[in-house]
Structures are given as C-alpha cells and as structure tokens.
Design a protein around this motif. Structure first.
Motif, PDB file in Angstrom:
ATOM      1  N   UNK A 166       0.890  -1.451   0.024  1.00  0.00           N
ATOM      2  CA  UNK A 166      -0.038  -0.073   0.073  1.00  0.00           C
ATOM      3  C   UNK A 166       0.840   1.160  -0.086  1.00  0.00           C
ATOM      4  N   UNK A 167       1.914   1.110   0.731  1.00  0.00           N
ATOM      5  CA  UNK A 167       2.891   2.421   1.004  1.00  0.00           C
ATOM      6  C   UNK A 167       3.561   2.716  -0.601  1.00  0.00           C
ATOM      7  N   UNK A 168       3.912   1.614  -1.205  1.00  0.00           N
ATOM      8  CA  UNK A 168       4.512   1.857  -2.513  1.00  0.00           C
ATOM      9  C   UNK A 168       3.571   2.330  -3.394  1.00  0.00           C
ATOM     10  N   UNK A 169       2.509   1.970  -3.445  1.00  0.00           N
ATOM     11  CA  UNK A 169       1.259   2.373  -4.415  1.00  0.00           C
ATOM     12  C   UNK A 169       1.041   3.887  -4.247  1.00  0.00           C
ATOM     13  N   UNK A 170       0.979   4.072  -2.975  1.00  0.00           N
ATOM     14  CA  UNK A 170       0.620   5.552  -2.756  1.00  0.00           C
ATOM     15  C   UNK A 170       1.859   6.449  -2.999  1.00  0.00           C
ATOM     16  N   UNK A 171       3.074   5.989  -2.778  1.00  0.00           N
ATOM     17  CA  UNK A 171       4.137   6.890  -3.128  1.00  0.00           C
ATOM     18  C   UNK A 171       4.379   7.053  -4.456  1.00  0.00           C
ATOM     19  N   UNK A 172       4.034   6.152  -5.562  1.00  0.00           N
ATOM     20  CA  UNK A 172       4.199   6.290  -6.820  1.00  0.00           C
ATOM     21  C   UNK A 172       2.865   7.130  -7.405  1.00  0.00           C
ATOM     22  N   UNK A 173       1.764   7.035  -6.731  1.00  0.00           N
ATOM     23  CA  UNK A 173       0.590   7.530  -7.385  1.00  0.00           C
ATOM     24  C   UNK A 173       0.554   8.979  -7.504  1.00  0.00           C
ATOM     25  N   UNK A 174       1.003   9.842  -6.182  1.00  0.00           N
ATOM     26  CA  UNK A 174       0.827  11.249  -6.201  1.00  0.00           C
ATOM     27  C   UNK A 174       1.939  11.742  -7.097  1.00  0.00           C
ATOM     28  N   UNK A 175       3.186  11.593  -7.125  1.00  0.00           N
ATOM     29  CA  UNK A 175       3.984  12.201  -8.091  1.00  0.00           C
ATOM     30  C   UNK A 175       3.268  11.886  -9.702  1.00  0.00           C
ATOM     31  N   UNK A 176       2.744  10.691 -10.066  1.00  0.00           N
ATOM     32  CA  UNK A 176       2.248  10.576 -11.282  1.00  0.00           C
ATOM     33  C   UNK A 176       1.131  11.390 -11.534  1.00  0.00           C
ATOM     34  N   UNK A 177       0.267  11.566 -10.515  1.00  0.00           N
ATOM     35  CA  UNK A 177      -0.850  12.457 -10.875  1.00  0.00           C
ATOM     36  C   UNK A 177      -0.360  13.936 -10.847  1.00  0.00           C
ATOM     37  N   UNK A 178       0.478  14.206 -10.100  1.00  0.00           N
ATOM     38  CA  UNK A 178       0.914  15.621 -10.092  1.00  0.00           C
ATOM     39  C   UNK A 178       1.679  16.065 -11.406  1.00  0.00           C
ATOM     40  N   UNK A 179       2.552  15.264 -12.037  1.00  0.00           N
ATOM     41  CA  UNK A 179       3.039  15.421 -13.289  1.00  0.00           C
ATOM     42  C   UNK A 179       2.077  15.536 -14.466  1.00  0.00           C
ATOM     43  N   UNK A 180       1.084  14.535 -14.330  1.00  0.00           N
ATOM     44  CA  UNK A 180      -0.105  14.617 -15.580  1.00  0.00           C
ATOM     45  C   UNK A 180      -0.606  15.743 -15.251  1.00  0.00           C
ATOM     46  N   UNK A 181      -1.120  16.203 -14.056  1.00  0.00           N
ATOM     47  CA  UNK A 181      -2.090  17.435 -14.146  1.00  0.00           C
ATOM     48  C   UNK A 181      -1.209  18.751 -14.522  1.00  0.00           C
ATOM     49  N   UNK A 182      -0.065  18.738 -14.126  1.00  0.00           N
ATOM     50  CA  UNK A 182       0.886  20.078 -14.430  1.00  0.00           C
ATOM     51  C   UNK A 182       1.059  20.045 -15.909  1.00  0.00           C
ATOM     52  N   UNK A 183       1.585  18.858 -16.495  1.00  0.00           N
ATOM     53  CA  UNK A 183       1.754  18.682 -17.922  1.00  0.00           C
ATOM     54  C   UNK A 183       0.620  18.923 -18.866  1.00  0.00           C
ATOM     55  N   UNK A 184      -0.649  18.400 -18.393  1.00  0.00           N
ATOM     56  CA  UNK A 184      -1.845  18.647 -19.086  1.00  0.00           C
ATOM     57  C   UNK A 184      -2.144  20.153 -18.990  1.00  0.00           C
ATOM     58  N   UNK A 185      -2.020  20.750 -17.678  1.00  0.00           N
ATOM     59  CA  UNK A 185      -2.356  22.269 -17.783  1.00  0.00           C
ATOM     60  C   UNK A 185      -1.531  22.858 -18.861  1.00  0.00           C
ATOM     61  N   UNK A 186      -0.363  22.755 -18.854  1.00  0.00           N
ATOM     62  CA  UNK A 186       0.716  23.544 -19.886  1.00  0.00           C
ATOM     63  C   UNK A 186       0.402  23.165 -21.068  1.00  0.00           C
TER      64      UNK A 186
END
Length: 144
Positions: free
Chosen positions: A30-50
């Motif tokens: 569970x820790x690994x999943x959460x650890x990797x999920x937030x950066x992926x979401x952040x990168x996606x949102x920021x780049x989609x916005x750009x």
C-alpha cells in the motif's frame, strides 16, 4: 507502524509485533502504491495544464494529451488500490485482534465480549482497545 512502543510494557510490545508481522506485507504494498501515485498524478496534471492552456499548439498536442492522461489514470488507479489496501489492512488487523481476544484463556467471557464489541464498533480505535484489553487480561491473570 505503532507509535510510542518504547514506553509500553513488554507483553504489549510482543503482541503488537505479532500483529505487525501479519499486516507488514500489505502495508509495504500500500505504501509503494501511494508513494508512486501522487507524483504521477501531479506530473500529469501539471503537464496537461501546460499543454492545454499554453499558447503553443503543435501537431503532437493530441498525442501528448493522451500520454499525460494515461499517466494520470495510472496514478489514480494506484491511489485507489492503495486506499483499498488500507481498508484491507484495517480488516486484517480487526480480524487478528478479535481472534486474539477470543483465544485468551485468562480473560472472562464478559471482558472478551466487551472488547470485541468495541473493536467492531470503533474500528479506527482498535489498537487502543486492543492495548486496553491486553492490560486488563494481564491484570486478570495476576489476580486469578
């Protein structure tokens, strides 16, 4: 997982260590999943916005948007799986505690029933209830 174990009696530490051994593999996952999920979401949102609101329009914009959307979807899926695993951890912890309470030979049936009801009724306080049960069980053992 458990805070302030340094100030706990040895019999409580031992029981919490047994519990932690049971749920440790799921906790790591569970820790690994959460650890990797937030950066992926952040990168996606920021780049989609750009890409969407940036003034640059290119031929590859649709492909870029799809790639970042997929990255965001993977991040969201990992986050959801992490939440499901946390629920599983809570369920496994409750099952272990209830089983341990039922197996107790030193506690009375009324004490067992009281703490089983507390664990089932207040799942987010189950560790505190388990520690209280262990203390009462120890006290019953000493006065029996």
């Amino acid at each position: 997982m458990f805070q302030r174990t340094a100030e706990m009696p040895a019999f409580i530490k031992k029981e919490l260590e047994k519990l932690e051994e049971k749920i440790q593999p799921v906790m790591k996952k569970a820790s690994k999943y959460v650890l990797f999920s937030y950066p992926l979401i952040f990168i996606s949102i920021m780049n989609l916005f750009l890409v969407l609101f940036g003034m640059t329009t290119t031929e590859n914009a649709a492909l870029t948007i799809m790639i970042y959307a997929v990255i965001g979807a993977v991040g969201m899926a990992l986050s959801k799986e992490g939440k499901l695993l946390r629920k599983d951890i809570l369920k496994r912890t409750a099952e272990y505690i209830i089983d341990r309470i039922n197996k107790s030979e030193d506690a009375s049936e009324s004490l067992k029933n009281k703490y089983i009801m507390l664990v089932k009724g207040q799942p987010f306080l189950l560790i505190q209830h388990f520690i209280e049960f262990l203390k009462e069980e120890k006290r019953d053992r000493l006065y029996s």
